[in-house]
Design a protein around this motif. Structure first.
Motif, PDB file in Angstrom:
ATOM      1  N   ASN A  82       0.866  -1.185   0.000  1.00  0.00           N
ATOM      2  CA  ASN A  82       0.000   0.000   0.000  1.00  0.00           C
ATOM      3  C   ASN A  82       0.896   1.225   0.000  1.00  0.00           C
ATOM      4  O   ASN A  82       1.768   1.353   0.864  1.00  0.00           O
ATOM      5  CB  ASN A  82      -0.899   0.031   1.240  1.00  0.00           C
ATOM      6  CG  ASN A  82      -2.184  -0.710   1.040  1.00  0.00           C
ATOM      7  OD1 ASN A  82      -2.585  -1.011  -0.069  1.00  0.00           O
ATOM      8  ND2 ASN A  82      -2.834  -1.021   2.133  1.00  0.00           N
ATOM      9  N   VAL A  83       0.680   2.117  -0.956  1.00  0.00           N
ATOM     10  CA  VAL A  83       1.489   3.329  -1.078  1.00  0.00           C
ATOM     11  C   VAL A  83       0.580   4.511  -1.401  1.00  0.00           C
ATOM     12  O   VAL A  83      -0.588   4.347  -1.752  1.00  0.00           O
ATOM     13  CB  VAL A  83       2.579   3.190  -2.184  1.00  0.00           C
ATOM     14  CG1 VAL A  83       3.524   2.038  -1.882  1.00  0.00           C
ATOM     15  CG2 VAL A  83       1.955   3.028  -3.561  1.00  0.00           C
ATOM     16  N   ALA A  84       1.165   5.699  -1.313  1.00  0.00           N
ATOM     17  CA  ALA A  84       0.533   6.933  -1.790  1.00  0.00           C
ATOM     18  C   ALA A  84      -0.832   7.212  -1.164  1.00  0.00           C
ATOM     19  O   ALA A  84      -1.740   7.716  -1.820  1.00  0.00           O
ATOM     20  CB  ALA A  84       0.437   6.923  -3.318  1.00  0.00           C
ATOM     21  N   MET A  85      -0.960   6.896   0.117  1.00  0.00           N
ATOM     22  CA  MET A  85      -2.214   7.153   0.831  1.00  0.00           C
ATOM     23  C   MET A  85      -2.305   8.647   1.152  1.00  0.00           C
ATOM     24  O   MET A  85      -1.368   9.240   1.691  1.00  0.00           O
ATOM     25  CB  MET A  85      -2.205   6.334   2.126  1.00  0.00           C
ATOM     26  CG  MET A  85      -3.330   6.655   3.052  1.00  0.00           C
ATOM     27  SD  MET A  85      -4.880   6.145   2.353  1.00  0.00           S
ATOM     28  CE  MET A  85      -5.854   6.041   3.807  1.00  0.00           C
ATOM     29  N   TYR A  86      -3.443   9.255   0.813  1.00  0.00           N
ATOM     30  CA  TYR A  86      -3.633  10.667   1.137  1.00  0.00           C
ATOM     31  C   TYR A  86      -5.114  10.999   1.132  1.00  0.00           C
ATOM     32  O   TYR A  86      -5.858  10.569   0.239  1.00  0.00           O
ATOM     33  CB  TYR A  86      -2.924  11.572   0.122  1.00  0.00           C
ATOM     34  CG  TYR A  86      -2.984  13.040   0.505  1.00  0.00           C
ATOM     35  CD1 TYR A  86      -2.194  13.543   1.531  1.00  0.00           C
ATOM     36  CD2 TYR A  86      -3.842  13.912  -0.148  1.00  0.00           C
ATOM     37  CE1 TYR A  86      -2.264  14.889   1.905  1.00  0.00           C
ATOM     38  CE2 TYR A  86      -3.914  15.252   0.207  1.00  0.00           C
ATOM     39  CZ  TYR A  86      -3.126  15.731   1.231  1.00  0.00           C
ATOM     40  OH  TYR A  86      -3.192  17.060   1.594  1.00  0.00           O
ATOM     41  N   VAL A  87      -5.519  11.767   2.133  1.00  0.00           N
ATOM     42  CA  VAL A  87      -6.878  12.307   2.212  1.00  0.00           C
ATOM     43  C   VAL A  87      -6.733  13.810   2.433  1.00  0.00           C
ATOM     44  O   VAL A  87      -5.928  14.247   3.260  1.00  0.00           O
ATOM     45  CB  VAL A  87      -7.679  11.663   3.364  1.00  0.00           C
ATOM     46  CG1 VAL A  87      -9.045  12.321   3.518  1.00  0.00           C
ATOM     47  CG2 VAL A  87      -7.825  10.158   3.138  1.00  0.00           C
ATOM     48  N   TYR A  88      -7.491  14.598   1.657  1.00  0.00           N
ATOM     49  CA  TYR A  88      -7.440  16.048   1.841  1.00  0.00           C
ATOM     50  C   TYR A  88      -7.716  16.383   3.302  1.00  0.00           C
ATOM     51  O   TYR A  88      -8.597  15.771   3.929  1.00  0.00           O
ATOM     52  CB  TYR A  88      -8.475  16.747   0.959  1.00  0.00           C
ATOM     53  CG  TYR A  88      -8.049  16.897  -0.489  1.00  0.00           C
ATOM     54  CD1 TYR A  88      -6.939  17.671  -0.837  1.00  0.00           C
ATOM     55  CD2 TYR A  88      -8.771  16.295  -1.507  1.00  0.00           C
ATOM     56  CE1 TYR A  88      -6.556  17.823  -2.159  1.00  0.00           C
ATOM     57  CE2 TYR A  88      -8.396  16.441  -2.837  1.00  0.00           C
ATOM     58  CZ  TYR A  88      -7.289  17.208  -3.158  1.00  0.00           C
ATOM     59  OH  TYR A  88      -6.910  17.353  -4.468  1.00  0.00           O
ATOM     60  N   PRO A  89      -6.996  17.362   3.876  1.00  0.00           N
ATOM     61  CA  PRO A  89      -7.139  17.692   5.306  1.00  0.00           C
ATOM     62  C   PRO A  89      -8.575  17.963   5.747  1.00  0.00           C
ATOM     63  O   PRO A  89      -8.975  17.523   6.828  1.00  0.00           O
ATOM     64  CB  PRO A  89      -6.264  18.939   5.472  1.00  0.00           C
ATOM     65  CG  PRO A  89      -5.218  18.791   4.419  1.00  0.00           C
ATOM     66  CD  PRO A  89      -5.924  18.145   3.248  1.00  0.00           C
TER      67      PRO A  89
END
Length: 163
Positions: A82-89
């Motif tokens: 699992n890579v590049a996990m991101y959720v807008y703040p």
């Protein structure tokens, strides 16, 4: 929630660059490098056969992403990352990260060969580590000074989920 495809390259590029700019310590790639990439490099990333990039949408706007990468060599085909996990703040603490991770884990479970899912998280990122632990990931090591940004080093925590 859906798997992103080449038609999503523009919004994927947007969230990816935002992630790299906002949290440089969380990614081995840098904003300065990736901002120069043409759109087709993001399209290609979304079209790789062994990459599954999931996007979570809120009111038709991409709110978060995560990518599951399957290993392709015969000796490591039992592994995924699992890579590049991101959720807008402004979308955090709403369950989106858990939904994204669950989608990636479920995809890994669908693939009979996959027995383990790995990820790397900045050691100081307690909210992410808590989420991963709640999903069954366990720490198996620390990569001391795994990243260097200017004159600052960051440790990475190495985690695995045995399916």
């Amino acid at each position: 929630m859906k798997r992103l495809g080449s038609e999503d390259a523009e919004i994927y590029r947007e969230i990816r660059l935002e992630a790299l700019k906002a949290n440089p310590e969380a990614f081995s790639s840098s904003y300065e490098e990736e901002k120069e990439y043409p759109l087709d490099s993001f399209e290609n990333r979304l079209n790789f056969e062994h990459f599954y990039t999931f996007g979570a949408f809120v009111e038709n706007k991409l709110a978060g992403v995560v990518t599951l990468i399957l290993e392709t060599k015969s000796k490591t085909k039992h592994r995924a990352n699992n890579v590049a996990m991101y959720v807008y703040p402004d979308m955090r603490k709403s369950g989106i990260a858990r939904m994204l991770m669950t989608a990636a884990i479920n995809k890994a479970k669908e693939i009979e060969e996959i027995k383990q899912v790995y990820l790397t998280v900045t050691s100081s990122n307690d909210p992410a580590k808590n989420l991963y632990k709640s999903l069954g990931f366990q720490t198996y090591g620390i990569d001391k000074n795994g990243l260097k940004i200017e004159d600052t080093y960051y440790d990475d925590e190495l985690m695995v989920l045995v399916l």
